[in-house]
Design an enzyme around this catalytic site. Structure first.
Site, PDB file in Angstrom:
ATOM      1  N   CYS A 113      65.159  77.701   2.242  1.00  0.00           N
ATOM      2  CA  CYS A 113      65.535  76.940   1.051  1.00  0.00           C
ATOM      3  C   CYS A 113      66.906  77.378   0.526  1.00  0.00           C
ATOM      4  O   CYS A 113      67.462  78.383   0.956  1.00  0.00           O
ATOM      5  CB  CYS A 113      64.483  77.139  -0.032  1.00  0.00           C
ATOM      6  SG  CYS A 113      64.559  78.774  -0.754  1.00  0.00           S
ATOM      7  N   CYS A 146      62.142  84.318  -2.601  1.00  0.00           N
ATOM      8  CA  CYS A 146      63.277  84.091  -1.699  1.00  0.00           C
ATOM      9  C   CYS A 146      64.190  85.316  -1.706  1.00  0.00           C
ATOM     10  O   CYS A 146      64.718  85.704  -0.660  1.00  0.00           O
ATOM     11  CB  CYS A 146      64.056  82.859  -2.124  1.00  0.00           C
ATOM     12  SG  CYS A 146      63.030  81.452  -2.587  1.00  0.00           S
ATOM     13  N   ASP A 151      59.822  79.974   5.515  1.00  0.00           N
ATOM     14  CA  ASP A 151      61.257  80.235   5.654  1.00  0.00           C
ATOM     15  C   ASP A 151      61.501  81.527   6.431  1.00  0.00           C
ATOM     16  O   ASP A 151      60.721  82.469   6.351  1.00  0.00           O
ATOM     17  CB  ASP A 151      61.917  80.328   4.268  1.00  0.00           C
ATOM     18  CG  ASP A 151      61.944  78.970   3.584  1.00  0.00           C
ATOM     19  OD1 ASP A 151      61.543  77.991   4.232  1.00  0.00           O
ATOM     20  OD2 ASP A 151      62.364  78.902   2.427  1.00  0.00           O
ATOM     21  N   CYS A 195      55.913  79.749   2.644  1.00  0.00           N
ATOM     22  CA  CYS A 195      56.871  78.636   2.678  1.00  0.00           C
ATOM     23  C   CYS A 195      57.410  78.398   4.079  1.00  0.00           C
ATOM     24  O   CYS A 195      57.994  77.359   4.352  1.00  0.00           O
ATOM     25  CB  CYS A 195      58.019  78.887   1.698  1.00  0.00           C
ATOM     26  SG  CYS A 195      59.026  80.301   2.140  1.00  0.00           S
TER      27      CYS A 195
HETATM   28 FE1  FES Z   1      60.522  80.436   0.577  1.00  0.00          FE
HETATM   29 FE2  FES Z   1      62.766  80.057  -0.653  1.00  0.00          FE
HETATM   30  S1  FES Z   1      61.040  78.773  -0.740  1.00  0.00           S
HETATM   31  S2  FES Z   1      62.340  81.551   0.834  1.00  0.00           S
END
Ligand code: FES
Length: 125
Positions: free
Chosen positions: A58, A102, A35, A33
């Site tokens: 996110c 996450c 992040d 993702c």
């Molecule tokens: Fe990857 Fe939340 S979508 S940390």
């Protein structure tokens, strides 16, 4: 889709920002993702006196970082190492399945910050 607790920590995240006198910093990311989460710890006498986080990610990542900081503050380093993503999720009254990763990021970020602290402070460095 999200519990009240997740929304609360997303809307009013605790312990956001940098910690100027941090002596352990850990940064982790999720390749899928993209992040990124960074944890700052101030450890004194083996106890986490203060903690901050910065999350480029996110809403669930922000909520889990926030909850994770609340859960490790005041704990010993050993206790903080026991913190699992499951415990963070439970404290948030759950996350949707596609958001479990996450919470893993929060667990990893705390561990990375503790490892950094140990490297810098426990081996005479
Ligand atoms: Fe990857 Fe939340 S979508 S940390």
């Amino acid at each position: 889709m999200y519990s009240d607790k997740v929304m609360d920590h997303f809307n009013r995240p605790r312990n956001v920002g940098e910690l100027e006198n941090a002596n352990g910093i850990g940064t982790v990311g999720n390749a899928k993702c993209g992040d990124i989460m960074r944890m700052y710890l101030r450890v004194e006498d083996g106890v986490i006196k203060d903690v901050r986080f910065k999350t480029f990610g996110c809403g669930a990542a922000i909520a889990t970082s926030s909850m994770a900081t609340e859960m490790v503050k005041g704990k010993t380093v050993e206790e903080a190492l026991q913190l699992s993503n499951k415990a963070v999720m439970e404290a948030l009254d759950g996350l949707p399945p596609q958001k479990v990763h996450c919470s893993v990021l929060a667990e990893q970020a705390i561990r990375a910050a503790i490892e950094d602290y140990r490297k810098k402070n426990e081996q005479g460095a």
